[in-house]
Write an enzyme that holds these catalytic residues in place. Sequence first.
Site, PDB file in Angstrom:
ATOM      1  N   HIS A  17       0.540  -1.113  -0.338  1.00 44.26           N
ATOM      2  CA  HIS A  17      -0.060  -0.007   0.155  1.00 44.26           C
ATOM      3  C   HIS A  17       0.440   1.086  -0.075  1.00 44.26           C
ATOM      4  O   HIS A  17       0.795   2.308  -0.023  1.00 44.26           O
ATOM      5  CB  HIS A  17      -0.613   0.365   1.522  1.00 44.26           C
TER       6      HIS A  17
ATOM      7  N   SER B 176     -24.356  11.193  -1.052  1.00 47.26           N
ATOM      8  CA  SER B 176     -23.587  11.055  -3.134  1.00 47.26           C
ATOM      9  C   SER B 176     -24.382   8.781  -2.387  1.00 47.26           C
ATOM     10  O   SER B 176     -24.093   8.626  -1.192  1.00 47.26           O
ATOM     11  CB  SER B 176     -22.212  10.705  -2.600  1.00 47.26           C
ATOM     12  N   THR B 177     -23.322   8.308  -3.649  1.00 44.07           N
ATOM     13  CA  THR B 177     -23.935   6.659  -3.264  1.00 44.07           C
ATOM     14  C   THR B 177     -23.256   6.170  -2.340  1.00 44.07           C
ATOM     15  O   THR B 177     -23.073   5.730  -1.639  1.00 44.07           O
ATOM     16  CB  THR B 177     -23.914   6.181  -4.180  1.00 44.07           C
TER      17      THR B 177
ATOM     18  N   ASP C  43     -10.854  -7.386 -18.508  1.00 46.03           N
ATOM     19  CA  ASP C  43     -10.957  -8.425 -19.489  1.00 46.03           C
ATOM     20  C   ASP C  43      -9.768  -8.924 -20.484  1.00 46.03           C
ATOM     21  O   ASP C  43      -8.956  -7.768 -20.792  1.00 46.03           O
ATOM     22  CB  ASP C  43     -11.906  -7.986 -20.624  1.00 46.03           C
TER      23      ASP C  43
END
Length: 470
Positions: A168, A291-292, A413
């Site tokens: 990190h 906010s979400t 992908d």
Amino acid sequence: MEVENQVNTIDVCQVTPYFDSSESATELSLPLTFYDIMWLKFPPVERIFFYKLTESTPTFFNSVILPKLKHSLSHTLLHFLPLAGNLIWPPQAIKPIILYTPDDGVQLTVAESSADFHLLSGNEVHEAADSRPYIPELPVTDSKASVIALKITLFPNHGFCIGISAHHSVLDGKSSTMFIKAWAHFCKLGDEDKRQYPALLTELTPVFDRIGIQDPEGLDMVYLNNWLELKWPGVDLKPRSLQLLPAIAVRSSSVRATFELSREDIKKLRERVLANLVKEGSKETRPIHLSTFVLVLAYGFVCIVKARGFESNRKVVIGFAVDCRARLDPPVHENYFGNCVSSCVAFTEAESLLEEKGFMYLAEMLSELIKSLEKGVLDGAKEKMARNMEEAAGGAALFGVAGSNRFEVYGTDFGWGNPEKVEITSIDRTGAISLAESTDGKGGVEIGLVLEKHEMEKFTSLFVAGLKNH
């Protein structure tokens, strides 16, 4: 349910950056900024990308999938050289640095598993420890730490997964996700395409220049000294050591599960908070940004606190990271590679969250915390880290957030379709919840969490009932 983990290691190798005949590897070093030093001794962030592929026989895996993944990883590392290097702390240096030298590379483990792929890659409750065999150990010593480690595991005739362990102190979630997406991009290209289009897509090209990160108050040394002076219960932390804080052991009774809040669920949660503000007559006097992110966090954490049965006077610390790239003055490039996040921390007691209006209370608190960033993302930064560490060592209940619903991880992908599941495995050792966008792409959010089995049962009941009743 429990998955019988039968994982056999096939190979452990080193993948180095790809240099063609006209290029030669040269040494590259990067300094750590105060944003990096803030995370210096945190345990690694661990993720698993599960890919469903019924034609993944051992023959197809070893002749097609694995060679393509290795080859494209080598090409990708050429653009992400620091990831192939190490974090070191030279004797004469005040701070650690990131150093890539020729012949450095990323440790890659290849394995095969006979475990239940569908259970591991689904949202159902299963033993938390079942994910551990698919995560590589990040090599770390007192003097040197790898930046990332990777593990690719085949589930014959079901699919494969890619596990990543990342330091990190070298990269945040946005940078880590950019690397994975760049690797996937190269993997989808054929060899001819790689020769014709050697450069990455603009949105996946990392920017390593540290000049934009200003530190007039010397936060790098403030944070470094905080680490050097840190006293952690039961742990002898050596000065100038790169060893990480010990990871919490995953209990055998811990289980992992994923829950989803649809766009409609989030809309209803927002309406509940706004209705409460109107009822209290505070909507006009206290503008609120719902906010979400705020709504999902507030709902999830209140359910967790209730499920864990905290005493009302238990201190609760809720922390999350905010991306500072666009918030700095002047802003840094959106593809800045490294850490460029600041911590936002809310302090409260369980009593406030256990009450009937606990969700509304926490949503308003988190909203105001985010609004305070308008004064500057580094406001109070000198004192913030020291207080956070003090609370952590003092026995407060710590809740964090890993990932983001803005990273679009379900679009990663490699050439065999989008992932069936993306899991942030390390939340089993940090007490955080994980966030990701819903797999259907319709605006919902996935919440991943790890709890004791009886707590998860209570959480499930509260989570589902709370959405139905309101």
